[in-house]
Write a protein that holds these residues in place. Structure first.
Motif, PDB file in Angstrom:
ATOM      1  N   GLU A 175       0.800  -1.224   0.000  1.00 51.10           N
ATOM      2  CA  GLU A 175       0.000   0.000   0.000  1.00 51.10           C
ATOM      3  C   GLU A 175       0.829   1.269   0.000  1.00 51.10           C
ATOM      4  OE1 GLU A 175      -2.467  -0.303   3.400  1.00 51.10           O
ATOM      5  OE2 GLU A 175      -3.545  -2.080   2.710  1.00 51.10           O
ATOM      6  N   LYS A 176       2.053   1.180   0.438  1.00 50.53           N
ATOM      7  CA  LYS A 176       2.856   2.384   0.660  1.00 50.53           C
ATOM      8  C   LYS A 176       3.841   2.657  -0.465  1.00 50.53           C
ATOM      9  CE  LYS A 176       1.083   2.980   4.793  1.00 50.53           C
ATOM     10  NZ  LYS A 176       0.245   4.150   5.132  1.00 50.53           N
ATOM     11  N   GLU A 177       4.097   3.923  -0.677  1.00 52.97           N
ATOM     12  CA  GLU A 177       5.147   4.302  -1.615  1.00 52.97           C
ATOM     13  C   GLU A 177       6.505   4.165  -0.927  1.00 52.97           C
ATOM     14  OE1 GLU A 177       4.683   8.060  -3.432  1.00 52.97           O
ATOM     15  OE2 GLU A 177       2.704   7.617  -4.269  1.00 52.97           O
ATOM     16  N   LYS A 178       7.545   4.252  -1.715  1.00 49.11           N
ATOM     17  CA  LYS A 178       8.893   4.130  -1.172  1.00 49.11           C
ATOM     18  C   LYS A 178       9.456   5.497  -0.781  1.00 49.11           C
ATOM     19  CE  LYS A 178       9.317  -0.321  -1.849  1.00 49.11           C
ATOM     20  NZ  LYS A 178       9.411  -1.255  -0.710  1.00 49.11           N
ATOM     21  N   ILE A 179      10.210   5.495   0.300  1.00 48.55           N
ATOM     22  CA  ILE A 179      10.939   6.693   0.711  1.00 48.55           C
ATOM     23  C   ILE A 179      12.407   6.314   0.899  1.00 48.55           C
ATOM     24  CG2 ILE A 179       8.934   7.712   1.849  1.00 48.55           C
ATOM     25  CD1 ILE A 179      10.226   6.897   4.546  1.00 48.55           C
ATOM     26  N   VAL A 180      13.275   7.309   0.918  1.00 49.06           N
ATOM     27  CA  VAL A 180      14.690   7.074   1.178  1.00 49.06           C
ATOM     28  C   VAL A 180      15.117   7.984   2.322  1.00 49.06           C
ATOM     29  CG1 VAL A 180      17.035   7.087   0.248  1.00 49.06           C
ATOM     30  CG2 VAL A 180      15.110   6.522  -1.243  1.00 49.06           C
ATOM     31  N   VAL A 181      15.744   7.389   3.329  1.00 53.85           N
ATOM     32  CA  VAL A 181      16.279   8.160   4.451  1.00 53.85           C
ATOM     33  C   VAL A 181      17.767   7.845   4.574  1.00 53.85           C
ATOM     34  CG1 VAL A 181      14.078   8.163   5.659  1.00 53.85           C
ATOM     35  CG2 VAL A 181      15.742   6.377   6.169  1.00 53.85           C
ATOM     36  N   TYR A 182      18.460   8.637   5.372  1.00 52.88           N
ATOM     37  CA  TYR A 182      19.917   8.525   5.459  1.00 52.88           C
ATOM     38  C   TYR A 182      20.313   8.419   6.928  1.00 52.88           C
ATOM     39  CZ  TYR A 182      19.067  10.061   0.765  1.00 52.88           C
ATOM     40  OH  TYR A 182      18.575  10.138  -0.507  1.00 52.88           O
ATOM     41  N   VAL A 183      21.137   7.428   7.230  1.00 56.03           N
ATOM     42  CA  VAL A 183      21.512   7.139   8.611  1.00 56.03           C
ATOM     43  C   VAL A 183      23.029   7.240   8.756  1.00 56.03           C
ATOM     44  CG1 VAL A 183      21.371   5.467  10.490  1.00 56.03           C
ATOM     45  CG2 VAL A 183      19.562   5.548   8.758  1.00 56.03           C
ATOM     46  N   ALA A 184      23.480   7.854   9.850  1.00 52.17           N
ATOM     47  CA  ALA A 184      24.912   7.938  10.145  1.00 52.17           C
ATOM     48  C   ALA A 184      25.101   7.832  11.655  1.00 52.17           C
ATOM     49  CB  ALA A 184      25.500   9.239   9.629  1.00 52.17           C
TER      50      ALA A 184
ATOM     51  N   ILE B  90      19.029  10.840   9.697  1.00 49.18           N
ATOM     52  CA  ILE B  90      19.063  10.317  11.062  1.00 49.18           C
ATOM     53  C   ILE B  90      20.505  10.266  11.546  1.00 49.18           C
ATOM     54  CG2 ILE B  90      18.573   8.314  12.511  1.00 49.18           C
ATOM     55  CD1 ILE B  90      16.331   7.593  10.523  1.00 49.18           C
ATOM     56  N   SER B  91      20.774  10.959  12.638  1.00 46.61           N
ATOM     57  CA  SER B  91      22.118  10.967  13.229  1.00 46.61           C
ATOM     58  C   SER B  91      22.088  10.246  14.567  1.00 46.61           C
ATOM     59  CB  SER B  91      22.615  12.402  13.438  1.00 46.61           C
ATOM     60  OG  SER B  91      22.757  13.084  12.221  1.00 46.61           O
ATOM     61  N   LEU B  92      22.965   9.277  14.727  1.00 46.30           N
ATOM     62  CA  LEU B  92      23.152   8.582  16.005  1.00 46.30           C
ATOM     63  C   LEU B  92      24.478   9.070  16.575  1.00 46.30           C
ATOM     64  CD1 LEU B  92      22.220   5.023  14.679  1.00 46.30           C
ATOM     65  CD2 LEU B  92      20.718   6.626  15.885  1.00 46.30           C
ATOM     66  N   ILE B  93      24.414   9.814  17.661  1.00 44.40           N
ATOM     67  CA  ILE B  93      25.615  10.466  18.187  1.00 44.40           C
ATOM     68  C   ILE B  93      25.834  10.070  19.642  1.00 44.40           C
ATOM     69  CG2 ILE B  93      26.694  12.677  18.718  1.00 44.40           C
ATOM     70  CD1 ILE B  93      25.246  13.868  16.332  1.00 44.40           C
ATOM     71  N   TYR B  94      26.989   9.521  19.923  1.00 43.92           N
ATOM     72  CA  TYR B  94      27.355   9.172  21.294  1.00 43.92           C
ATOM     73  C   TYR B  94      27.801  10.446  21.982  1.00 43.92           C
ATOM     74  CZ  TYR B  94      29.082   6.278  25.123  1.00 43.92           C
ATOM     75  OH  TYR B  94      29.285   5.687  26.346  1.00 43.92           O
ATOM     76  N   ASN B  95      27.206  10.746  23.126  1.00 42.73           N
ATOM     77  CA  ASN B  95      27.329  12.103  23.645  1.00 42.73           C
ATOM     78  C   ASN B  95      28.550  12.368  24.519  1.00 42.73           C
ATOM     79  OD1 ASN B  95      26.383  10.644  25.905  1.00 42.73           O
ATOM     80  ND2 ASN B  95      25.471  12.500  26.774  1.00 42.73           N
ATOM     81  N   TYR B  96      29.484  11.406  24.620  1.00 40.75           N
ATOM     82  CA  TYR B  96      30.711  11.692  25.352  1.00 40.75           C
ATOM     83  C   TYR B  96      31.537  12.681  24.537  1.00 40.75           C
ATOM     84  CZ  TYR B  96      35.274  11.269  27.531  1.00 40.75           C
ATOM     85  OH  TYR B  96      36.471  11.559  28.144  1.00 40.75           O
ATOM     86  N   ASP B  97      31.765  13.843  25.099  1.00 42.72           N
ATOM     87  CA  ASP B  97      32.586  14.876  24.455  1.00 42.72           C
ATOM     88  C   ASP B  97      32.085  15.213  23.046  1.00 42.72           C
ATOM     89  OD1 ASP B  97      34.664  16.714  24.543  1.00 42.72           O
ATOM     90  OD2 ASP B  97      36.075  15.366  23.549  1.00 42.72           O
ATOM     91  N   ASN B  98      30.765  15.136  22.855  1.00 44.85           N
ATOM     92  CA  ASN B  98      30.191  15.421  21.537  1.00 44.85           C
ATOM     93  C   ASN B  98      28.785  15.980  21.727  1.00 44.85           C
ATOM     94  OD1 ASN B  98      29.178  15.467  18.919  1.00 44.85           O
ATOM     95  ND2 ASN B  98      30.104  13.518  18.342  1.00 44.85           N
ATOM     96  N   ASP B  99      28.650  17.286  21.541  1.00 46.34           N
ATOM     97  CA  ASP B  99      27.352  17.940  21.697  1.00 46.34           C
ATOM     98  C   ASP B  99      26.698  18.249  20.356  1.00 46.34           C
ATOM     99  OD1 ASP B  99      27.459  17.912  24.454  1.00 46.34           O
ATOM    100  OD2 ASP B  99      28.531  19.817  24.584  1.00 46.34           O
ATOM    101  N   ASN B 100      27.188  17.639  19.281  1.00 48.59           N
ATOM    102  CA  ASN B 100      26.603  17.889  17.967  1.00 48.59           C
ATOM    103  C   ASN B 100      25.184  17.330  17.879  1.00 48.59           C
ATOM    104  OD1 ASN B 100      28.988  19.056  17.057  1.00 48.59           O
ATOM    105  ND2 ASN B 100      29.825  17.090  16.364  1.00 48.59           N
ATOM    106  N   THR B 101      24.402  17.914  17.021  1.00 52.04           N
ATOM    107  CA  THR B 101      23.038  17.432  16.803  1.00 52.04           C
ATOM    108  C   THR B 101      22.874  16.827  15.411  1.00 52.04           C
ATOM    109  OG1 THR B 101      22.326  19.618  16.049  1.00 52.04           O
ATOM    110  CG2 THR B 101      22.049  19.113  18.406  1.00 52.04           C
ATOM    111  N   SER B 102      23.971  16.775  14.696  1.00 57.23           N
ATOM    112  CA  SER B 102      23.951  16.194  13.358  1.00 57.23           C
ATOM    113  C   SER B 102      25.300  15.554  13.091  1.00 57.23           C
ATOM    114  CB  SER B 102      23.663  17.273  12.310  1.00 57.23           C
ATOM    115  OG  SER B 102      23.628  16.721  11.020  1.00 57.23           O
ATOM    116  N   ALA B 103      25.312  14.389  12.494  1.00 54.91           N
ATOM    117  CA  ALA B 103      26.579  13.727  12.166  1.00 54.91           C
ATOM    118  C   ALA B 103      27.379  14.590  11.192  1.00 54.91           C
ATOM    119  CB  ALA B 103      26.306  12.355  11.558  1.00 54.91           C
ATOM    120  N   ALA B 104      28.695  14.533  11.315  1.00 57.98           N
ATOM    121  CA  ALA B 104      29.566  15.390  10.503  1.00 57.98           C
ATOM    122  C   ALA B 104      29.341  15.191   9.005  1.00 57.98           C
ATOM    123  CB  ALA B 104      31.025  15.112  10.855  1.00 57.98           C
TER     124      ALA B 104
END
Length: 604
Positions: free
Chosen positions: A32-41, A133-147
């Motif tokens: 039933e659904k159309e396709k989408i593309v997302v990006y993970v880092a 989608i950014s998965l960031i380990y927060n030790y010494d890293n306050d970024n909200t987006s992967a580099a």
């Protein structure tokens, strides 16, 4: 910052509890659904220095999917496939970077979508097309987006003027190197037997490379060859590959549509009519469904469309032929499949080398169909498909402006195909306007391409020259035309050079080298009931043997002749109590050896 994130963890835990007691995670239905593309880092390091880095990974999903689906697919396609843990609370660990606390400070994997911290669990967060989608380990890293998602637009160049001189010089250098290497400075003239070579000629002509006599020779050869095979029984001898070429052999090679398309593109670029080359209609072959079915699926519709639209050729009509609408619709319908091939959700897990080339090439002939009225073509569907792939191209460009693949950080051929597509869509690769995004942190497609052509020393990257450098030549040409807002590379509105009809080409004939065959020798002759069996010695260079049997020892009457590739033969249905005479002769094409000595036997 860490304590604030700890509050978010607590909120997520409450949401997980309510999910377990009645809230339903939204999962997509593929039907039933159309396709989408997302990006993970993913990125991060811990106090001991252990680090995790998963670069931008494209994941194709059904519309309505949740972040957890994308994250699992991305991690499963990475080096961390067997080294991560997830729970109802989210991502617990990747490698040895896991959740723990030191006093009030918590260290964990943060979950961000489009640069914003998500207050929803990864199993609840419904994701949309083009989400990052950014998965960031927060030790010494306050970024909200992967580099790898970062893009500083303040570094963008002023426009094509910054590249014009170098890009044109690179195009000229590359064209000359191709001419000197592939065509040996004009001494080697490609023809129908080498359609890839003819496509390279197309590339040279459209790039404005000057080689008039060479182009005349190419067209003269193609004209003579096509004239020879314009009938179903016609053929010509290819003295390069030492074989005959016919319509049947082109079909048998398994890429007839692509072959005819490349020939048509070359002929059109040379200012000639591909629908009538010495009586041969290339366009008719491109529309022919039987030719299509006998051809490889790789780039089939796209090359056909580019060829028939290179001069807006009229297609033949009837049940045996495709309409433009049918070809366009087939191309559009395959867009999602081509993106899947290029992403972590590849439909064939055995494909280890992934590039975005298939998806990029799929839309190359479609730009005009976004606005052109063609019966049977849904312009909005074409536009949607094109935008989907263009967004895929924008997002898959690395933060350093390059296009790599699963094996290398930079791929000249992928860059070339991206430049071709951008150029055919009239997109200036040196400027971001009208929503285009082919510049990352100030680095453009031109910067990437120029890394393979040294304009200071007039040299070209050796690896590029070893395999289809003409792709990058077409990339430069398509991009430069779009940046200068002149006539696009396709269609061919104005031929850069029109081949002369005065040049001639004489089709070669097969040179038969005489083969000297030794006299055959019968080693054994035995009689059976109404049959006999003859055995004979193998003759060097013989491809077959002719065996004659007769009741006449001079073989003037009642002669039975058989041919075999073996060194023995049984001849049946003979008359009982009759004496038969036998002789053998070695054969190789038109060459024959002397007959063996005659032997006889009485059949039982």
């Amino acid at each position: 910052m860490r304590n604030k994130k700890a509050i978010s963890i607590a909120l997520s835990a409450v949401m997980a509890f309510t999910t377990a007691f009645g809230m339903i995670t939204v999962k997509a239905n593929a039907e039933e659904k159309e396709k989408i593309v997302v990006y993970v880092a993913a990125e991060g390091k811990n106090a001991s220095g252990s680090a995790v880095e998963m670069g931008k990974t494209a994941v194709q999903l059904d519309e309505g999917a949740v972040a957890e689906d994308a994250i699992k697919i991305a991690l499963d396609s990475s080096a961390y496939k067997d080294n991560y843990k997830m729970s109802e609370f989210g991502l617990d660990s990747i490698s040895d970077l896991n959740m723990y606390n030191v006093g009030n400070d918590w260290y964990y994997w943060g979950f961000y979508v489009n640069g914003k911290y998500s207050t929803e669990l990864i199993g609840n967060k419904i994701i949309n097309d083009n989400d990052k989608i950014s998965l960031i380990y927060n030790y010494d890293n306050d970024n909200t987006s992967a580099a790898c998602f970062n893009d500083d637009t303040s570094k963008n160049p002023e426009g094509f003027s910054a590249y014009s001189e170098k890009a044109k010089k690179a195009q000229d250098i590359l064209a000359q190197k191709i001419y000197d290497t592939t065509f040996k400075g004009g001494k080697y003239v490609p023809g129908v037997e080498n359609s890839s070579g003819l496509y390279t000629v197309f590339s040279l002509v459209r790039a404005g490379f000057k080689a008039d006599k060479f182009y005349d020779s190419v067209y003269a050869k193609v004209k003579a060859q096509l004239g020879a095979i314009k009938t179903s029984t016609g053929k010509f001898y290819d003295d390069t590959n030492k074989k005959y070429v016919s319509q049947k052999s082109i079909l048998k090679d398994g890429a007839a549509s692509q072959t005819y398309a490349k020939i048509a593109l070359c002929v059109t670029a040379l200012g000639k009519d591909a629908s009538n080359v010495n009586g041969f209609n290339l366009i008719e072959k491109l529309a022919d469904k039987s030719v299509y079915e006998a051809s490889s699926i790789y780039s089939r519709e796209t090359t056909i469309l580019m060829a028939i639209d290179s001069k807006n050729y009229e297609l033949p009509t009837g049940d045996n032929y495709f309409t433009r609408a049918e070809l366009v619709n087939k191309t559009v319908a395959d867009i999602d499949n081509q993106i899947a091939i290029s992403s972590a959700t590849s439909i064939d897990p055995s494909i280890e080398w992934k590039t975005i080339d298939s998806a990029v090439m799929q839309i190359q002939p479609l730009c005009a169909y976004q606005t052109k009225d063609v019966d049977g073509v849904d312009k909005s569907a074409v536009k949607k498909a094109c935008e989907k792939v263009l967004n895929f191209m924008y997002n898959m460009q690395r933060a350093d402006g390059k296009y790599g693949d699963s094996q290398s950080a930079s791929n000249a051929w992928t860059t070339a195909q991206v430049m071709i597509t951008a150029g055919l869509f009239g997109i200036d690769a040196a400027t971001e306007e009208n929503g285009t995004d082919f510049i990352k942190n100030g680095v453009t497609l031109y910067d990437d391409a120029l890394a393979f052509v040294d304009t200071d020393n007039n040299t070209v990257d050796e690896k590029l020259m070893a395999f289809q450098p003409e792709q990058l030549l077409r990339g430069f040409n398509a991009a430069i035309r779009a940046s200068e807002k002149t006539e696009l590379m396709l269609p061919v509105e104005t031929a850069e050079y029109t081949a002369s009809d005065d040049a001639t080409y004489t089709l070669p004939t097969e040179k038969v080298t005489p083969v000297k065959l030794a006299k055959a020798k019968i080693t054994k002759l035995t009689a059976g009931k109404k049959q006999l069996t003859v055995k004979f010695a193998k003759v060097k260079l013989a491809k077959s043997y002719k065996v004659q049997v007769s009741t006449d020892k001079k073989f003037k009457k009642n002669v039975t002749t058989k041919t075999t590739k073996k060194t023995s033969l049984t001849i049946k249905k003979l008359k009982s109590n009759k004496k038969y005479y036998v002789r053998v002769q070695a054969v190789s094409g038109k060459n024959t050896g002397a007959y063996s000595a005659v032997k006889n036997v009485k059949v039982k």
